[in-house]
Design a protein around this motif. Structure first.
Motif, mmCIF file in Angstrom:
data_model
loop_
_atom_site.group_PDB
_atom_site.id
_atom_site.type_symbol
_atom_site.label_atom_id
_atom_site.label_comp_id
_atom_site.label_asym_id
_atom_site.label_seq_id
_atom_site.Cartn_x
_atom_site.Cartn_y
_atom_site.Cartn_z
ATOM 1 N N PRO A 1 1.795 6.293 4.722
ATOM 2 C CA PRO A 1 0.677 5.669 5.430
ATOM 3 C C PRO A 1 1.061 5.350 6.872
ATOM 4 C CG PRO A 1 1.105 4.574 3.333
ATOM 5 C CD PRO A 1 2.253 5.496 3.591
ATOM 6 N N GLU A 2 0.233 5.712 7.788
ATOM 7 C CA GLU A 2 0.531 5.454 9.200
ATOM 8 C C GLU A 2 -0.598 4.663 9.832
ATOM 9 O OE1 GLU A 2 1.400 9.075 11.172
ATOM 10 O OE2 GLU A 2 3.264 9.394 10.074
ATOM 11 N N GLY A 3 -0.203 3.764 10.712
ATOM 12 C CA GLY A 3 -1.191 3.020 11.485
ATOM 13 C C GLY A 3 -1.885 1.925 10.709
ATOM 14 N N VAL B 1 0.834 -1.196 0.000
ATOM 15 C CA VAL B 1 0.000 0.000 0.000
ATOM 16 C C VAL B 1 0.875 1.254 0.000
ATOM 17 C CG1 VAL B 1 -1.805 1.262 1.240
ATOM 18 C CG2 VAL B 1 -1.755 -1.243 1.311
ATOM 19 N N SER B 2 0.568 2.203 -0.857
ATOM 20 C CA SER B 2 1.298 3.477 -0.835
ATOM 21 C C SER B 2 0.377 4.615 -1.265
ATOM 22 C CB SER B 2 2.507 3.413 -1.775
ATOM 23 O OG SER B 2 2.080 3.247 -3.107
ATOM 24 N N TYR B 3 0.826 5.846 -1.012
ATOM 25 C CA TYR B 3 0.075 7.035 -1.418
ATOM 26 C C TYR B 3 0.882 7.786 -2.476
ATOM 27 C CZ TYR B 3 -2.531 6.357 2.989
ATOM 28 O OH TYR B 3 -3.276 5.845 4.017
ATOM 29 N N THR C 1 -4.722 10.073 0.785
ATOM 30 C CA THR C 1 -5.311 9.153 1.755
ATOM 31 C C THR C 1 -6.837 9.184 1.704
ATOM 32 O OG1 THR C 1 -5.445 8.466 4.051
ATOM 33 C CG2 THR C 1 -5.200 10.830 3.658
ATOM 34 N N LEU C 2 -7.391 7.994 1.712
ATOM 35 C CA LEU C 2 -8.849 7.842 1.836
ATOM 36 C C LEU C 2 -9.163 7.154 3.162
ATOM 37 C CD1 LEU C 2 -9.803 6.604 -1.772
ATOM 38 C CD2 LEU C 2 -9.764 8.947 -0.926
ATOM 39 N N HIS C 3 -8.134 7.123 4.031
ATOM 40 C CA HIS C 3 -8.286 6.498 5.342
ATOM 41 C C HIS C 3 -8.733 5.045 5.210
ATOM 42 C CE1 HIS C 3 -7.608 10.444 7.004
ATOM 43 N NE2 HIS C 3 -8.550 10.906 6.206
ATOM 44 N N GLY C 4 -8.122 4.389 4.250
ATOM 45 C CA GLY C 4 -8.391 2.964 4.081
ATOM 46 C C GLY C 4 -7.340 2.138 4.803
ATOM 47 N N ASP C 5 -7.609 0.880 4.931
ATOM 48 C CA ASP C 5 -6.670 -0.079 5.507
ATOM 49 C C ASP C 5 -6.913 -1.392 4.769
ATOM 50 O OD1 ASP C 5 -5.009 -1.618 7.014
ATOM 51 O OD2 ASP C 5 -5.936 -1.148 8.955
ATOM 52 N N PRO C 6 -6.416 -1.485 3.527
ATOM 53 C CA PRO C 6 -6.796 -2.602 2.662
ATOM 54 C C PRO C 6 -6.543 -3.974 3.268
ATOM 55 C CG PRO C 6 -5.656 -0.925 1.396
ATOM 56 C CD PRO C 6 -5.548 -0.529 2.830
#
Lengths: 267, 963
Positions: free
Chosen positions: B327-329, B319-321, B346-351
């Motif tokens: 990306p954190e957390g 995952v990258s932006y 960021t879309l505040h996802g956590d794939p």
């Protein structure tokens, strides 16, 4: 969409009968609303086109109705067929299909949701077919289809109390459930000679003497809940995209109750 | 085989293949007015012909069966006056939207009038029962039939069928024929498939039988050796760029999480391979010969499955932006076998937790709001997946030409198609031209690039013309569906009905890929909460990956489900408080001059800002519905013994494009005869956008519509436009055309000022196309002629560009009156009224058609449309027999649309959007009416008879979307 590699178009019924006698596995094509209704690409090797040679007529006699198997649903609708036929015919999808679908095709396809088979079964229909010199009872033929259907002979329902009910999701849907009833009303307002046909609970529409026996000789049923309660345990459906088994069994009992209660004497 | 028959009155001899469907034979002989909407299932009726006097589906007739027959197609109009009158009546009644069904409708009416010169409504229903139309809602067809009958008696008969607005204007607010309607009604070559060359090659996909699996091995050798096969694309030889199929503005608020072909398949129907062959049959045979070995993985088949600890991971790539944010957390290191997931920001996802995107925000103090409430309710509402089912499926024709790639597309977003396809193929954008042909229905699904990437790549790499058309089955499962959603509403209120707190928690199922994964669910919030004024509001949105087909854009874009939850919850609250439902709405609704604070939290992908509303027509609309439905009197009795009657009402809203994000451009050229060429970037997908833009130009330049031609959606010829989505057509593309016309007008005035030797301030542009001064006048034609001569001032061309930060909300109030059978769960809609504030309706009759169509779609979604899956994730209703959409019989007896226009200050001549909003009302209005009738709250749509019976306690088995 269906493509046929080898379309056989016989010039006469005799030629067609001979062909099908030697090639019983070759599908027959009349209106095409069953055989050619296929959303996936399908290539059929050989098809026998009987659309131009099967008879098209409707003869409503005092005690009997005879219908040429090539008669379309719409032609039958526009005829002087009794009201119960009209009710059943209108459940066939839409006008485009009714303009093409034939009486013989509806019997030949023998689908559970068939519009006319329930009515014909109630009226003791017999078939004139190329494979037999005598009329073959419809029920017999459905179990062992042979030859080309030429004519359907059935009793004129005049005087019989009859009804045809169905359940479908939208107006032009296939019926998930069909229920057809016919009985005589005795002088004491009882049901006699009750016959019931149900569609949607097995591969084909079937006469249900087991259910009919529950009401034979009893006063014309009027308590819907009581009827439903007696019928529902006798219905066995499968769960599919048209509903759960429990739902179909419930709605089948409901529709049959409705059919029994609101049957109308045929003029 | 040579056969003779009569075609449209002419004796014909054709050399045909007797076993081919008549539909194919006709199209192969250039009769393109017969269309294919259901692949031969015989349900859509778009291939209809009149065979020996009766209308039938030509897909269910073999060509050999028509020897000696009399055959009529809509092309008979060339010699038949009656058909021409029907076509004109259809156009004048605003029945032509995408036009894909119009030839079939024309024939149905023709055939009806041949047997019945004075048909009643039942006869019209019967005649049109075999023709599916997804655009119009059928209501205006009744007008067309009646108009035809009158014109057959009196060809000059004229009738004003629909209201008009803005008496001071010549075109705007007036009913005018849709500019492309005649071409559609006469069955001309308009759609992608009509332009395919005979030497085109065909693409067939091999699709995954598994919902979740790795491809361990794929062997194409046998297939490649088969006759006609050119090449086969798989994950082993396709481009390796990840992208999103969402046709959104760049940078997209959707993760780049898919390859053209991946080593991992993520839903039943996912791409495994594409075969390019000389014929479709050869491609099909080769696709069947590809040998694939899968490593089958456990699938995620619901939102709840996706959230479970230890759930299978749908996307496990790195995952990258792209914007450089770290990306954190969240987990970022993934399985190297899977493609990377790249968020543009960021879309505040956590794939790796299956969370594609999330958002939460609010205003005020939600806890304080609930603590101040006298009553608090919490309810969960479920909206299952539905399909938009455009009658023309996704289709593309791509071919290399003069060193460039030309793509004829049925798309809503030509510029996004160009950008995405160019990137996937690795070409600069100047090498790619997208020509948007007429679109046979889009409804949002054609905002996604689902066929153009493969066809474009194959055409470019092989140098061959490539045709790729989805089957109906593929359209059902591999185009894009509406997101499944579960929405929990918690409301707090005082005894008098004043809301003190509103909390909305929304979980959405984005399916196998993340296109529109945040924006659709966010729209469910941003088009439903701002209808309520409350100091304390909070929302939480989570969008989950599953192994079900990819969800995406569909008319309303999440708002229908948000409206369902919010409006139904308000009605439930009203019941508990013992307050009339409409009174509760009146007490808490947005009103003229209100400050909408929640918009602070609902920016479209950027920080929002509160809005102080100008004028709002909701009060008047509620008042009209209240009166029409005698809301304050007891409901009328049911029309059928044993049935029960109920009423419901809702307020709804939408937006008008994406302020601050999107833009549109247009150009208007004054030609030397004084006529005008409008080059609009807008993508008319059947909604009438080209007519809207033409009218705005005609109004501004004081000419008749006949003096304008519109060229739109061609990336070589027309200027950039964001595309047709987010209800932006009239507002953005329309405003761009208006600005271009104003620019041209100013240039004309300046040029005329020199020629007439009068100051601009003394000049006026007056009808018809004349610049009038105090001492002289000059026509636009003369001005144009002089301007391009040696002594002139160059060609007169106006340019318009539109963007805005202004949010323009259309509002509506929908009222329904229905009856329901408590014994069977059947529902009958008796009356449906849609009162709509779309600002100035630019073309009222077409706007009404948009509303009718949207409402009927929404009735279908509410009562019977639903995508159903088996326990392994395979979609089981992939055709029109199993997935029902409304026919003309489903039209409510009293179906009424009424405009209550309130001008928008930025919209063109006060116009706002009109189409999407109208899908937002039916589900909550029907749910509320069902409660009124049966005393039950239906919180899961569609409200099938089975679910209603379940809710009534009649049956026990829960009906599930996964069977």
């Amino acid at each position: 969409m269906v493509t046929v590699k080898n379309l056989i178009q016989p010039a006469s019924l005799d030629e067609a009968a001979l062909y099908t006698a030697h090639n019983p596995q070759v599908p027959m094509l009349a209106g095409g609303t069953f055989l050619l209704a296929h959303p996936e690409p399908l290539i059929l090797e050989t098809v026998l086109d009987i659309s131009r040679i099967v008879p098209k007529f409707i003869d409503v006699k005092e005690s009997e109705i005879i219908i040429g198997s090539g008669t379309t649903f719409q032609e039958l609708l526009e005829s002087n067929a009794p009201p119960i036929f009209i009710k059943a015919l209108l459940t066939m999808s839409n006008r485009n299909i009714r303009n093409r679908a034939t009486v013989g095709g509806n019997i030949g396809a023998n689908k559970s949701c068939a519009s006319l088979i329930p009515i014909f079964l109630l009226l003791d229909a017999k078939l004139k077919v190329t494979s037999s010199k005598t009329l073959v009872p419809l029920q017999t033929w459905l179990h062992n289809p042979q030859g080309i259907i030429l004519e359907v002979h059935c009793n004129n329902p005049r005087g019989l109390a009859m009804n045809f009910t169905f359940f479908r999701r939208t107006s032009c849907d296939l019926s998930s459930i069909t229920a057809a009833v016919a009985y005589k009303i005795s002088s004491t307002r009882s049901c006699t000679e009750l016959r019931i046909v149900l569609g949607g609970f097995s591969k084909h529409a079937e006469l249900r003497p087991d259910i009919a026996s529950l009401f034979e000789g009893t006063p014309v049923p009027s308590d819907k809940q009581a009827i439903r309660t007696r019928i529902q345990p006798l219905l066995h459906a499968i769960t599919d995209q048209r509903g759960s088994a429990e739902y179909k069994e419930y709605i089948g009992a409901e529709k049959l109750a409705e059919a029994l209660m609101s049957a109308e004497v045929q003029p | 085989m040579i056969i003779s028959f009569t075609l449209n009155g002419n004796p014909i001899e054709w050399d045909i293949d007797p076993g081919k469907p008549l539909l194919e034979t006709l199209r192969n002989h250039g009769i393109v007015s017969v269309r294919n909407g259901c692949d031969g299932e015989g349900v859509c009726g778009l291939c209809a012909v009149i065979l020996n006097g009766r209308q039938v589906n030509s897909c269910q007739v073999l060509t050999g069966q028509i020897a000696g027959a009399d055959l009529i197609t809509v092309d008979f109009y060339r010699t038949n006056e009656t058909i021409r009158i029907i076509q004109k009546a259809l156009i004048d009644s605003a029945c032509v939207q995408c036009g894909y069904c119009t030839p079939a409708v024309t024939l149905a009416i023709f055939n009806l009038l041949q047997r019945n010169q004075n048909p009643d409504k039942q006869a019209i229903n019967d005649a049109l029962s075999g023709t599916l139309c997804r655009c119009t809602g059928y209501q205006q067809f009744y007008n067309a039939v009646q108009l035809t009958i009158k014109r057959l008696q009196d060809p000059a008969y004229h009738e004003s069928l629909y209201p008009e607005f803005k008496p001071e204007l010549r075109h705007v607010g007036k009913n005018r024929a849709k500019v492309d309607a005649l071409m559609m009604a006469t069955g001309q070559r308009l759609y992608v498939e009509d332009f395919v060359d005979p030497d085109a090659y065909h693409v067939v996909l091999l699709e995954s039988p598994h919902a979740h699996a790795f491809i361990k091995k794929i062997d194409t050798s046998q297939a490649l050796a088969m006759p006609g096969v050119v090449t086969i694309l798989t994950h082993e030889n396709c481009p390796q760029h990840t992208y999103t199929t969402a046709g959104q503005g760049y940078p997209e608020p959707s993760p780049y999480d898919q390859l053209m072909f991946s080593r991992k398949v993520r839903y039943v129907g996912d791409r495994v391979a594409a075969v390019l062959a000389r014929t479709r049959e050869q491609a099909e045979a080769a696709a069947a010969a590809i040998v694939v070995e899968y490593e089958v993985l456990p699938p995620v088949l619901s939102i709840r499955d996706a959230q479970k600890p230890g759930a299978p991971i749908v996307h496990h790539g790195t995952v990258s932006y792209a914007d450089g944010t770290k990306p954190e957390g969240i987990s970022t290191e993934g399985d190297p076998r899977e493609e990377p997931i790249v968020y543009q920001f960021t879309l505040h996802g956590d794939p790796h937790r299956n969370l594609a995107a999330s958002a939460c925000d609010g205003i005020g103090d939600i806890d304080k709001g609930f603590s101040e409430a006298d009553v608090v309710i919490e309810r969960t509402y479920i909206g299952n997946r539905v399909q938009s089912t455009p009658l023309e499926p996704h289709v593309v024709y791509a071919k290399p030409e003069k060193g460039r790639l030309i793509i004829h597309a049925s798309t809503q977003v030509p510029w996004h198609v160009r950008r995405i396809v160019a990137r996937v193929i690795g070409l600069p954008e100047h090498k790619v031209r997208i020509i948007k042909e007429r679109v046979g229905g889009g409804f949002g699904a054609k905002q996604d690039i689902v066929v153009e990437d493969i066809a474009g790549y194959l055409a470019w790499t092989t140098g061959l013309p490539v045709f790729f058309r989805y089957t109906r089955k593929q359209e059902f499962r591999s185009s894009r569906t509406r997101h499944g959603m579960e929405i929990t509403m918690k409301l707090g209120a005082k005894k008098d009905g004043t809301l003190t707190a509103v909390y909305m928690k929304l979980d959405a199922d984005t399916g196998a890929y993340g296109q529109h994964c945040l924006t659709v669910p966010m729209n469910a919030v941003s088009k439903s909460l701002p209808l309520i004024i409350c100091d304390n509001m909070r929302f939480e949105v989570n969008s989950w990956y599953t192994n079900l087909p990819p969800a995406g854009a569909y008319q309303g874009y999440g708002a229908p489900k948000g409206s369902f939850a919010v409006q139904t919850a308000l009605a439930e609250l009203a019941e508990i408080l013992g307050i009339n439902q409409l009174d509760l709405i009146e007490k808490n609704r947005v009103h003229s001059g209100a400050r909408i604070e929640i918009l602070r939290s609902l920016g479209e992908g950027r920080p929002g800002a509160p809005v102080t509303l100008g004028e709002c027509g909701l009060g008047e609309m509620i008042s009209r519905g209240r009166k029409a439905f005698a809301w304050d009197a007891p409901p009328p009795p049911a029309t059928t013994l044993g049935w029960r009657r109920g009423r419901g009402a809702v307020i709804i809203q939408q937006g008008s494009g994406l302020p601050g994000l999107d833009a549109a451009n247009a150009e208007v050229r004054l030609l030397s005869d004084g006529s005008l060429l409008l080059l609009s970037g807008g993508a008319d997908l059947g909604t009438g956008l080209d007519t809207v833009t033409a009218k705005l130009v005609a109004e501004t330049l004081a000419v008749d519509l006949e003096h304008i031609s519109v060229v739109s959606g061609d990336t070589d010829i027309t200027p950039f436009d964001k595309g047709a989505y987010a209800s932006s057509g009239t507002y953005f593309s329309g405003n761009a055309a208006l600005k271009a016309a104003e620019d041209l007008k100013n240039k004309c005035l300046a040029a005329a000022s020199i020629l007439l030797q009068e100051p601009v301030s003394q000049l006026k542009l007056v009808y018809p196309g004349t610049i009038q001064g105090k001492t002289g006048a000059i026509t636009l034609a003369k001005l144009a002629h002089i301007s391009v001569q040696g002594e002139g001032h160059a060609e007169l061309v106006g340019f318009g560009s539109f963007k805005t930060d202004h949010a323009a909300f259309p509002y509506a109030a929908h009222f329904v009156d229905l009856e329901a059978n408590p014994d069977t769960g059947e529902v009958r809609i008796l009356r449906y009224h849609a009162y709509q504030d779309c600002g100035t309706p630019i073309n009222p009759d077409l706007a009404m058609g948009q509303v009718y169509g949207a409402v009927l779609k929404a009735i279908g979604h509410s009562l019977y449309e639903e995508l159903l899956f088996d326990t392994k994730g395979a979609l089981i209703n992939t055709n029109f027999l199993d997935y029902k959409i409304p026919t003309i019989y489903e039209v409510p007896e009293d179906f009424h649309v009424e405009f209550v226009p309130v001008d928008d200050e930025i919209g063109p001549f006060g116009g706002k959007s009109v189409s999407e909003i109208s899908v937002n009302g039916a589900a909550p209005a029907i749910a509320i009416a069902l409660h009124d009738a049966l005393g039950i709250w239906c919180r899961e749509w569609p409200f099938t008879p089975e679910r209603i019976l379940k809710q009534l306690g009649t049956i026990q088995t829960p009906h599930k979307a996964v069977l």
